[in-house]
Design a protein around this motif. Structure first.
Motif, mmCIF file in Angstrom:
data_model
loop_
_atom_site.group_PDB
_atom_site.id
_atom_site.type_symbol
_atom_site.label_atom_id
_atom_site.label_comp_id
_atom_site.label_asym_id
_atom_site.label_seq_id
_atom_site.Cartn_x
_atom_site.Cartn_y
_atom_site.Cartn_z
ATOM 1 N N PRO A 43 0.370 -1.223 0.058
ATOM 2 C CA PRO A 43 0.005 0.147 0.207
ATOM 3 C C PRO A 43 0.797 1.508 -0.229
ATOM 4 C CG PRO A 43 0.061 -0.866 2.041
ATOM 5 C CD PRO A 43 1.109 -1.392 0.787
ATOM 6 N N GLY A 44 0.274 2.592 -0.454
ATOM 7 C CA GLY A 44 1.014 3.345 -0.355
ATOM 8 C C GLY A 44 1.988 4.012 -1.566
ATOM 9 N N ASP A 45 3.480 4.147 -1.173
ATOM 10 C CA ASP A 45 5.190 4.433 -1.549
ATOM 11 C C ASP A 45 5.433 3.206 -1.308
ATOM 12 O OD1 ASP A 45 5.505 5.425 0.777
ATOM 13 O OD2 ASP A 45 6.139 7.293 0.001
ATOM 14 N N GLY A 46 5.279 2.303 -0.364
ATOM 15 C CA GLY A 46 6.033 0.867 0.425
ATOM 16 C C GLY A 46 7.017 1.806 1.119
ATOM 17 N N ALA A 47 6.555 2.731 1.750
ATOM 18 C CA ALA A 47 7.868 3.347 2.236
ATOM 19 C C ALA A 47 7.886 3.446 3.984
ATOM 20 C CB ALA A 47 8.485 4.962 2.224
ATOM 21 N N GLN A 48 6.625 3.092 4.089
ATOM 22 C CA GLN A 48 6.169 2.887 5.870
ATOM 23 C C GLN A 48 6.993 1.472 6.488
ATOM 24 O OE1 GLN A 48 4.060 2.508 3.022
ATOM 25 N NE2 GLN A 48 2.729 0.763 3.071
ATOM 26 N N ARG A 49 7.367 1.178 7.409
ATOM 27 C CA ARG A 49 8.553 0.418 7.885
ATOM 28 C C ARG A 49 7.211 -0.090 8.825
ATOM 29 N NH1 ARG A 49 11.526 4.972 10.099
ATOM 30 N NH2 ARG A 49 10.087 6.240 10.540
ATOM 31 N N TRP A 50 7.845 -1.623 9.323
ATOM 32 C CA TRP A 50 6.733 -2.688 10.017
ATOM 33 C C TRP A 50 7.949 -3.306 10.710
ATOM 34 C CZ3 TRP A 50 3.386 -6.044 6.278
ATOM 35 C CH2 TRP A 50 2.132 -5.355 5.641
ATOM 36 N N PRO A 51 8.194 -3.164 12.177
ATOM 37 C CA PRO A 51 8.788 -4.137 12.998
ATOM 38 C C PRO A 51 8.601 -5.569 13.265
ATOM 39 C CG PRO A 51 7.809 -3.240 14.636
ATOM 40 C CD PRO A 51 7.231 -2.611 12.917
ATOM 41 N N GLY A 72 12.302 -2.295 12.214
ATOM 42 C CA GLY A 72 11.145 -1.435 11.118
ATOM 43 C C GLY A 72 11.465 -1.852 9.562
ATOM 44 N N ASP A 73 11.194 -2.719 8.651
ATOM 45 C CA ASP A 73 11.262 -3.357 7.946
ATOM 46 C C ASP A 73 10.531 -2.036 6.819
ATOM 47 O OD1 ASP A 73 13.936 -4.418 7.731
ATOM 48 O OD2 ASP A 73 11.826 -5.962 8.722
ATOM 49 N N LYS A 74 11.202 -1.744 5.355
ATOM 50 C CA LYS A 74 10.080 -0.969 4.485
ATOM 51 C C LYS A 74 9.031 -1.723 3.783
ATOM 52 C CE LYS A 74 12.587 3.005 3.255
ATOM 53 N NZ LYS A 74 13.995 4.026 2.227
ATOM 54 N N VAL A 75 8.294 -1.789 4.107
ATOM 55 C CA VAL A 75 7.019 -2.495 3.472
ATOM 56 C C VAL A 75 7.129 -2.642 1.968
ATOM 57 C CG1 VAL A 75 4.606 -3.364 3.046
ATOM 58 C CG2 VAL A 75 5.285 -1.928 4.586
ATOM 59 N N SER A 76 7.958 -1.849 0.811
ATOM 60 C CA SER A 76 8.533 -2.579 0.059
ATOM 61 C C SER A 76 8.876 -3.039 -0.502
ATOM 62 C CB SER A 76 8.994 -1.245 -1.104
ATOM 63 O OG SER A 76 10.058 -1.130 -0.528
ATOM 64 N N LEU A 125 7.001 -13.132 -9.255
ATOM 65 C CA LEU A 125 5.642 -11.689 -9.741
ATOM 66 C C LEU A 125 6.259 -10.366 -9.752
ATOM 67 C CD1 LEU A 125 2.740 -13.303 -7.012
ATOM 68 C CD2 LEU A 125 3.600 -13.817 -9.858
ATOM 69 N N PRO A 126 5.410 -9.896 -10.076
ATOM 70 C CA PRO A 126 5.894 -7.864 -10.422
ATOM 71 C C PRO A 126 5.678 -7.584 -8.913
ATOM 72 C CG PRO A 126 3.576 -8.842 -11.348
ATOM 73 C CD PRO A 126 4.325 -9.985 -11.234
ATOM 74 N N VAL A 127 6.563 -6.562 -8.261
ATOM 75 C CA VAL A 127 6.448 -5.849 -7.201
ATOM 76 C C VAL A 127 5.995 -4.185 -7.671
ATOM 77 C CG1 VAL A 127 7.579 -5.314 -5.521
ATOM 78 C CG2 VAL A 127 8.462 -7.466 -6.672
ATOM 79 N N GLU A 128 4.493 -3.962 -7.001
ATOM 80 C CA GLU A 128 3.920 -2.581 -7.451
ATOM 81 C C GLU A 128 3.294 -2.498 -6.349
ATOM 82 O OE1 GLU A 128 0.699 -4.105 -10.423
ATOM 83 O OE2 GLU A 128 2.632 -4.130 -11.255
ATOM 84 N N PRO A 129 2.727 -0.918 -5.759
ATOM 85 C CA PRO A 129 1.914 -1.087 -5.417
ATOM 86 C C PRO A 129 0.467 -1.306 -5.751
ATOM 87 C CG PRO A 129 2.855 1.087 -6.576
ATOM 88 C CD PRO A 129 3.749 0.251 -7.543
ATOM 89 N N VAL A 130 -0.481 -1.391 -4.681
ATOM 90 C CA VAL A 130 -2.154 -1.318 -5.410
ATOM 91 C C VAL A 130 -2.478 -0.654 -3.550
ATOM 92 C CG1 VAL A 130 -1.333 -3.964 -5.622
ATOM 93 C CG2 VAL A 130 -1.890 -3.781 -3.324
#
Length: 293
Positions: free
Chosen positions: A188-196, A227-231, A243-248
């Motif tokens: 989602p979004g630009d993928g820069a959000q970070r998840w621990p 925190g790893d970037k979701v992208s 598979l292709p990697v892209e925002p959804v």
């Protein structure tokens, strides 16, 4: 200790049961089906038949234990109503377990999630989130911590967005499942959000430590990767699946869309310094290399 564990046959729960048994404890495991009971028995635990909505069974389990670790959750994210129902069931279960332990000074370790702290990594001092799709879980855990004043050694182990083992589990596991279904490794979004993130075997150690020694009314962070970037997560999934990697669109993730889009790094510095917990297993991005096409 004889420990009553709910959710003891899941990805996290099975690791917690093994950790407890490996450190001299015995385990009474809630089992909602014959299959779950067989899994619990094979692991070395004693099964107690019942589900999270069987409140009398929960009382009986807590009554015959020296401590309780609560991990069970319906994990139905198919719709807002399904998620709300799962939260309500868990809230009633936690309240039941807590009331059974009042005045006993026995430990009750509840599972929680790392909170959101705008502009920085959240810490153990930040309050649990009580708004949003899963805000009810934060309210329930806050009530559990309040039992410290009523003679319960209640604590919360806050898990990050992804608890993983062999490339599966947590929000990264949900991304993998959606990628397999849709043919796109999306974010989602630009993928820069970070998840621990944390490996399930490392999280299990913290649950045991909290059970054994954490003071009443305290919260702890089972965070290995701040925190790893979701992208970056989606990139590994896409490469492993071809598979292709892209925002959804965030709607792709149903009621969890707003949660998936949030930047939510988290720290475990206080937990490591105070309890001596130190993660030893692979990071999320390394572990995702175990995904099979």
């Amino acid at each position: 200790m004889r420990v009553f564990v709910t959710g003891g046959t899941g990805l996290i729960g099975s690791a917690v049961v093994a950790e407890l048994l490996g450190n001299g404890h015995t385990v009474l495991a809630l089992a909602r089906s014959d299959a779950s009971a067989q899994v619990a028995e094979a692991a070395g635990a004693e099964p107690l038949r019942g589900g999270l909505t069987d409140l009398d069974v929960l009382r009986a389990g807590a009554a015959q234990a020296d401590g309780v670790i609560h991990l069970a959750f319906a994990n139905d994210f198919s719709s807002p109503d399904a998620l709300a129902k799962a939260v309500a069931e868990e809230s009633a279960a936690l309240a039941t377990l807590g009331e059974e332990l009042v005045g006993s000074d026995r430990p009750l370790v509840a599972v929680s999630g790392t909170p959101y702290a705008p502009g920085r990594a959240s810490t153990e001092a930040d309050p649990a989130a009580t708004e949003g799709p899963v805000g009810g879980r934060g309210l329930a855990v806050t009530a559990v911590l309040g039992l410290a004043s009523r003679g319960v050694r209640s604590t919360a182990v806050r898990l990050p967005r992804t608890v993983h083992n062999e490339g599966t589990g947590g929000f990264a596991g949900l991304l993998t499942g959606i990628a397999r279904r849709t043919g796109v490794s999306g974010y989602p979004g630009d993928g820069a959000q970070r998840w621990p993130a944390v490996h399930a075997l490392d999280a299990a150690v913290l649950f045991r430590i909290a059970l054994e020694q954490a003071p009443a009314g305290t919260s702890w962070h089972a965070v290995a990767d701040e925190g790893d970037k979701v992208s970056d997560i989606a990139a590994v999934i896409g490469r492993r699946l071809g598979l292709p990697v892209e925002p959804v669109p965030s709607e792709t993730y149903g009621p969890l869309g707003p949660v998936f889009a949030a930047d939510q790094p988290s720290s475990s510095t206080h937990t490591r310094q105070t309890l001596g917990w130190e993660p030893k297993h692979p990071s999320l991005l390394d572990d995702l290399e175990n995904i099979q096409p």
